[in-house]
Enzyme design. Sequence first.
Site, PDB file in Angstrom:
ATOM      1  N   GLU A  11      -4.496   2.239   1.910  1.00  0.00           N
ATOM      2  CA  GLU A  11      -3.194   2.759   2.332  1.00  0.00           C
ATOM      3  C   GLU A  11      -3.294   4.261   2.583  1.00  0.00           C
ATOM      4  O   GLU A  11      -3.180   5.047   1.635  1.00  0.00           O
ATOM      5  CB  GLU A  11      -2.153   2.521   1.241  1.00  0.00           C
ATOM      6  CG  GLU A  11      -1.897   1.064   0.942  1.00  0.00           C
ATOM      7  CD  GLU A  11      -0.506   0.867   0.346  1.00  0.00           C
ATOM      8  OE1 GLU A  11       0.255   0.081   0.907  1.00  0.00           O
ATOM      9  OE2 GLU A  11      -0.185   1.522  -0.660  1.00  0.00           O
ATOM     10  N   LYS A  40       8.981  -1.869  -4.334  1.00  0.00           N
ATOM     11  CA  LYS A  40       9.208  -0.532  -4.917  1.00  0.00           C
ATOM     12  C   LYS A  40      10.505  -0.569  -5.733  1.00  0.00           C
ATOM     13  O   LYS A  40      10.802  -1.565  -6.361  1.00  0.00           O
ATOM     14  CB  LYS A  40       9.201   0.541  -3.827  1.00  0.00           C
ATOM     15  CG  LYS A  40       7.935   0.448  -2.959  1.00  0.00           C
ATOM     16  CD  LYS A  40       7.726   1.630  -2.067  1.00  0.00           C
ATOM     17  CE  LYS A  40       6.438   1.420  -1.261  1.00  0.00           C
ATOM     18  NZ  LYS A  40       6.087   2.587  -0.447  1.00  0.00           N
ATOM     19  N   HIS A  72      -1.167   2.768  -6.962  1.00  0.00           N
ATOM     20  CA  HIS A  72      -0.424   3.081  -5.734  1.00  0.00           C
ATOM     21  C   HIS A  72      -0.279   4.595  -5.625  1.00  0.00           C
ATOM     22  O   HIS A  72      -0.084   5.282  -6.631  1.00  0.00           O
ATOM     23  CB  HIS A  72       0.951   2.401  -5.766  1.00  0.00           C
ATOM     24  CG  HIS A  72       1.647   2.479  -4.445  1.00  0.00           C
ATOM     25  ND1 HIS A  72       2.253   3.634  -4.009  1.00  0.00           N
ATOM     26  CD2 HIS A  72       1.781   1.578  -3.449  1.00  0.00           C
ATOM     27  CE1 HIS A  72       2.744   3.427  -2.795  1.00  0.00           C
ATOM     28  NE2 HIS A  72       2.471   2.178  -2.442  1.00  0.00           N
ATOM     29  N   GLY A  93       5.514   4.648   4.598  1.00  0.00           N
ATOM     30  CA  GLY A  93       6.926   4.946   4.795  1.00  0.00           C
ATOM     31  C   GLY A  93       7.217   5.940   5.908  1.00  0.00           C
ATOM     32  O   GLY A  93       8.348   6.394   6.064  1.00  0.00           O
ATOM     33  N   GLY A 142       8.400  -1.189   3.220  1.00  0.00           N
ATOM     34  CA  GLY A 142       9.691  -1.314   3.916  1.00  0.00           C
ATOM     35  C   GLY A 142       9.908  -2.659   4.593  1.00  0.00           C
ATOM     36  O   GLY A 142      10.978  -3.267   4.438  1.00  0.00           O
TER      37      GLY A 142
HETATM   38  P1  PGA Z   1       5.423   0.987   3.737  1.00  0.00           P
HETATM   39  O1  PGA Z   1       4.826   1.040   2.241  1.00  0.00           O
HETATM   40  O2  PGA Z   1       5.059  -0.356   4.298  1.00  0.00           O
HETATM   41  O3  PGA Z   1       6.902   1.166   3.554  1.00  0.00           O
HETATM   42  O4  PGA Z   1       4.787   2.094   4.490  1.00  0.00           O
HETATM   43  C1  PGA Z   1       3.572   0.489   1.953  1.00  0.00           C
HETATM   44  C2  PGA Z   1       3.247   0.723   0.487  1.00  0.00           C
HETATM   45  O5  PGA Z   1       3.558   1.812  -0.013  1.00  0.00           O
HETATM   46  O6  PGA Z   1       2.693  -0.154  -0.183  1.00  0.00           O
END
Ligand code: PGA
Length: 255
Positions: free
Chosen positions: A172, A15, A100, A178, A234
């Site tokens: 997802e 990100k 995304h 997150g 993360g």
């Molecule tokens: P996350 O993000 O592992 O921080 O939850 C996953 C993503 O948005 O691809």
Amino acid sequence: MNRARGRALIVGNWKMHKMAGEGRAFAEALLSRSASLTEAVELVVCPPFTALAAVAEVLREGPIALGAQTMHQGEFGPFTGEISAPMLRELGVRYVVLGHSERRAFCGETDSAVNAKVHAALRFGLVPIIAVGETADEHAQGLAHERVRAQTRAAFAGVGADAAATCVVAYEPIWAIGSGLVDEPYGAARTIGGIRAAVPGLERARVLYGGSMKPANAAALFAEEPIDGGLVGGASLELESFIALAAAARHRLPL
Ligand code: PGA
């Protein structure tokens, strides 16, 4: 595990994190620490655009692949601030995350734009990683399957089965990204089954889970046969947790 789908795949989505120098240092450390893992697990890192060149220099033709977090569907043109597939290819990028949920929410990326980007990625030789997922409300109303199947069908409109089989889909759930909340592994696997059945060719494609994947919950997710790996935010930013995820993915393989 279905060997036709190949090695497990772990994609780190950085990100808007890491300066170019930090990205380079991370890539160097990852390369030296992951040698015993990359035979069983394919690793991809997706830095921000500004760090792609520095990370590319480290990864070169090695076993860890470079990905981008988005791209424009055009080749060249008057699209201020955008980056095209040929520009990414020039840097050695092999994968690109498309659709995304953060781009859908904050940048107005629509299903039809995602579809145009999938076609462009395939035309220019990038492997698209297409993200789909339902909101918390849709999840609570039992609409997750319907939502992600519709997003998947829209993303693959006009894509033939053999081309679809070369793509990657990442399931997802938006409420899991997150948040520290992770989908229940059996439920995620069932939803992924629905994604595979939505588009001809996806039964052969790699489908990942994403959303608060961490070393502590990864083994239970990878124990589900339909889950081929993870799209990780993360936990991909710290070397130790990214390597622990790769190790967990390796252990799902039969010897
Ligand atoms: P996350 O993000 O592992 O921080 O939850 C996953 C993503 O948005 O691809």
